[in-house]
Design a protein around this motif. Sequence first.
Motif, PDB file in Angstrom:
ATOM      1  N   PHE A  64       0.849  -1.181   0.000  1.00  0.00           N
ATOM      2  CA  PHE A  64       0.000   0.000   0.000  1.00  0.00           C
ATOM      3  C   PHE A  64       0.888   1.236   0.000  1.00  0.00           C
ATOM      4  N   GLU A  65       0.341   2.327  -0.509  1.00  0.00           N
ATOM      5  CA  GLU A  65       0.962   3.642  -0.401  1.00  0.00           C
ATOM      6  C   GLU A  65      -0.143   4.670  -0.239  1.00  0.00           C
ATOM      7  N   ILE A  66       0.073   5.587   0.698  1.00  0.00           N
ATOM      8  CA  ILE A  66      -0.887   6.647   0.982  1.00  0.00           C
ATOM      9  C   ILE A  66      -0.137   7.971   0.935  1.00  0.00           C
ATOM     10  N   ASP A  67      -0.605   8.867   0.094  1.00  0.00           N
ATOM     11  CA  ASP A  67       0.035  10.163  -0.087  1.00  0.00           C
ATOM     12  C   ASP A  67      -0.876  11.270   0.413  1.00  0.00           C
ATOM     13  N   PHE A  68      -0.385  12.021   1.389  1.00  0.00           N
ATOM     14  CA  PHE A  68      -1.088  13.189   1.901  1.00  0.00           C
ATOM     15  C   PHE A  68      -0.521  14.403   1.167  1.00  0.00           C
ATOM     16  N   LEU A  69      -1.301  14.958   0.259  1.00  0.00           N
ATOM     17  CA  LEU A  69      -0.803  16.056  -0.568  1.00  0.00           C
ATOM     18  C   LEU A  69      -0.938  17.379   0.162  1.00  0.00           C
ATOM     19  N   CYS A  70       0.058  18.246  -0.043  1.00  0.00           N
ATOM     20  CA  CYS A  70       0.009  19.562   0.577  1.00  0.00           C
ATOM     21  C   CYS A  70      -1.061  20.399  -0.129  1.00  0.00           C
ATOM     22  N   VAL A  71      -1.879  21.076   0.654  1.00  0.00           N
ATOM     23  CA  VAL A  71      -3.068  21.773   0.161  1.00  0.00           C
ATOM     24  C   VAL A  71      -2.971  23.255   0.470  1.00  0.00           C
ATOM     25  N   GLY A  72      -3.514  24.087  -0.427  1.00  0.00           N
ATOM     26  CA  GLY A  72      -3.689  25.503  -0.152  1.00  0.00           C
ATOM     27  C   GLY A  72      -2.407  26.306  -0.207  1.00  0.00           C
ATOM     28  N   GLU A  73      -2.546  27.599   0.108  1.00  0.00           N
ATOM     29  CA  GLU A  73      -1.407  28.520   0.148  1.00  0.00           C
ATOM     30  C   GLU A  73      -0.973  28.768   1.584  1.00  0.00           C
ATOM     31  N   ALA A 133      -1.160  19.440   7.105  1.00  0.00           N
ATOM     32  CA  ALA A 133      -1.124  20.837   7.533  1.00  0.00           C
ATOM     33  C   ALA A 133      -0.108  21.586   6.687  1.00  0.00           C
ATOM     34  N   ASN A 134      -0.557  22.628   6.028  1.00  0.00           N
ATOM     35  CA  ASN A 134       0.327  23.457   5.219  1.00  0.00           C
ATOM     36  C   ASN A 134       1.396  24.087   6.117  1.00  0.00           C
ATOM     37  N   PRO A 135       2.659  24.062   5.724  1.00  0.00           N
ATOM     38  CA  PRO A 135       3.706  24.631   6.572  1.00  0.00           C
ATOM     39  C   PRO A 135       3.552  26.128   6.823  1.00  0.00           C
ATOM     40  N   ASP A 136       2.760  26.819   5.999  1.00  0.00           N
ATOM     41  CA  ASP A 136       2.516  28.245   6.213  1.00  0.00           C
ATOM     42  C   ASP A 136       1.276  28.504   7.063  1.00  0.00           C
ATOM     43  N   ASP A 137       0.611  27.457   7.486  1.00  0.00           N
ATOM     44  CA  ASP A 137      -0.546  27.589   8.370  1.00  0.00           C
ATOM     45  C   ASP A 137      -0.029  27.697   9.805  1.00  0.00           C
ATOM     46  N   LYS A 138      -0.139  28.881  10.381  1.00  0.00           N
ATOM     47  CA  LYS A 138       0.421  29.117  11.714  1.00  0.00           C
ATOM     48  C   LYS A 138      -0.440  28.532  12.830  1.00  0.00           C
ATOM     49  N   ASP A 139      -1.657  28.103  12.503  1.00  0.00           N
ATOM     50  CA  ASP A 139      -2.564  27.590  13.526  1.00  0.00           C
ATOM     51  C   ASP A 139      -2.556  26.068  13.637  1.00  0.00           C
ATOM     52  N   HIS A 140      -1.888  25.385  12.728  1.00  0.00           N
ATOM     53  CA  HIS A 140      -1.895  23.917  12.731  1.00  0.00           C
ATOM     54  C   HIS A 140      -0.508  23.393  12.371  1.00  0.00           C
ATOM     55  N   THR A 144       5.151  18.912   4.575  1.00  0.00           N
ATOM     56  CA  THR A 144       6.095  20.010   4.747  1.00  0.00           C
ATOM     57  C   THR A 144       6.377  20.768   3.459  1.00  0.00           C
ATOM     58  N   ALA A 145       6.080  20.175   2.304  1.00  0.00           N
ATOM     59  CA  ALA A 145       6.306  20.872   1.044  1.00  0.00           C
ATOM     60  C   ALA A 145       5.094  21.723   0.708  1.00  0.00           C
ATOM     61  N   ARG A 146       5.305  22.754  -0.112  1.00  0.00           N
ATOM     62  CA  ARG A 146       4.191  23.587  -0.540  1.00  0.00           C
ATOM     63  C   ARG A 146       3.346  22.841  -1.558  1.00  0.00           C
ATOM     64  N   ARG A 147       2.325  23.512  -2.068  1.00  0.00           N
ATOM     65  CA  ARG A 147       1.371  22.891  -2.983  1.00  0.00           C
ATOM     66  C   ARG A 147       2.093  22.090  -4.072  1.00  0.00           C
ATOM     67  N   GLY A 148       1.668  20.858  -4.234  1.00  0.00           N
ATOM     68  CA  GLY A 148       2.328  19.957  -5.171  1.00  0.00           C
ATOM     69  C   GLY A 148       3.207  18.938  -4.477  1.00  0.00           C
ATOM     70  N   GLY A 149       3.591  19.223  -3.221  1.00  0.00           N
ATOM     71  CA  GLY A 149       4.372  18.265  -2.457  1.00  0.00           C
ATOM     72  C   GLY A 149       3.464  17.272  -1.746  1.00  0.00           C
ATOM     73  N   TYR A 150       4.070  16.281  -1.091  1.00  0.00           N
ATOM     74  CA  TYR A 150       3.260  15.257  -0.447  1.00  0.00           C
ATOM     75  C   TYR A 150       4.031  14.599   0.679  1.00  0.00           C
ATOM     76  N   LEU A 151       3.276  13.966   1.565  1.00  0.00           N
ATOM     77  CA  LEU A 151       3.798  13.155   2.651  1.00  0.00           C
ATOM     78  C   LEU A 151       3.354  11.730   2.389  1.00  0.00           C
ATOM     79  N   ARG A 152       4.290  10.812   2.324  1.00  0.00           N
ATOM     80  CA  ARG A 152       3.987   9.440   1.907  1.00  0.00           C
ATOM     81  C   ARG A 152       4.256   8.442   3.025  1.00  0.00           C
ATOM     82  N   THR A 153       3.323   7.507   3.196  1.00  0.00           N
ATOM     83  CA  THR A 153       3.554   6.342   4.041  1.00  0.00           C
ATOM     84  C   THR A 153       3.231   5.114   3.197  1.00  0.00           C
TER      85      THR A 153
END
Length: 366
Positions: free
Chosen positions: A5-14, A305-312, A332-341
């Motif tokens: 299995f692979e699960i990708d959490f994509l970075c969202v928003g600005e 959580a978007n790295p530029d989101d100061k609340d999360h 941790t990456a901006r839009r287009g990046g992802y976190l993979r497990t």
Amino acid sequence: MASYFEIDFLCVGERQSGDEIALRYEHNGGTFVHVVDGGFQDDGPHVMAHLRRYYGGSSVNHVVLTHPDADHAGGLRTVLEECAVAPGGGLWMLRPWLYAAELLDHFARFTTVRGLEEALREAYPNVAELEEIAQRRGIRIYEPFQGARIGAFTVLAPSKARYLQLVVESDKTPKQAAPVASVGLLGAFQTAAAKLVHYVKAAWGVEVFSAEPTSVENEMSVVQYAKLCGKKILLTGDVGRGGLTEAADYAPVVGLRLPGIDRFDVPHHGSRRNLSTEVLDRWLGPRLQQRLPDGQGALHALISANPDDKDHPRRAVVRGLIHRGADVTQTTARRGGYLRTYKNLPPRDNEVRAKRLPYPEDQEGE
């Protein structure tokens, strides 16, 4: 048993966070691709690019909208317009207007089912638009209530009864006309002041979560569980304590013994209004006497959580997860990046290993 299995959490928003998850796995000899939520509307092209680059095309088996908020629903418009949905698959989402006849007695303003249906469509425009696209493209729509099977995943929450109660409780639903009031200078000051957060030093094991609940719409989130490659995986959307408690109550029905989750999708970008010590104890186990050495935790907690989101994410949440032996990572990456497990797959050529979040020595005060 699944072979990978692979699960990708994509970075969202600005600067805001949202959820956009792509997953692929092998189950009972077949390969399945799911998209769970799509971030904001501008995020749709990024999940499509991800599917084409890493999953070999734009065919999916299942598309799941966990709940109707724009940071989860927006990008699914692109997914439904551009993806080919495999036979037997479809769109999974809850449409409150389907239950207007059952809900009518709770809405004194309405005397006809038709009138309430129209009002509920207007109250949940993101869901209504996805319905229109799916119907136009011939994509079947399923109800993801408790017990439903979505590929290898089982829906643990919400039950239909609890979902209908949440629709009644929601501020979005038209029970009565809301008074219109000007915020004014005092209101603006109070709004700004509410966002101020103070931090207090805290010893190991001390946890302070918010006394405020998350929104009713967040509590509507579809909670999904699967065991893949021997790993117990929980996808939570933005669910709150009520939904996680209902899901835990249902877990024995699907053979899930708690505590014991291996991949934990932390709800609502790591908000402290969605979790509590009691909920974490039930799902992940009690607090450890001392911190595990880095990299030795069997539990992986993943935060969209978007790295530029100061609340999360909130520090109290990160602390609570590490108290239970979790390795905690976030997108941790901006839009287009992802976190993979993943399991039983090689790293990708361009893959950057996510850094574990450090243990916060302080946390948000009351």
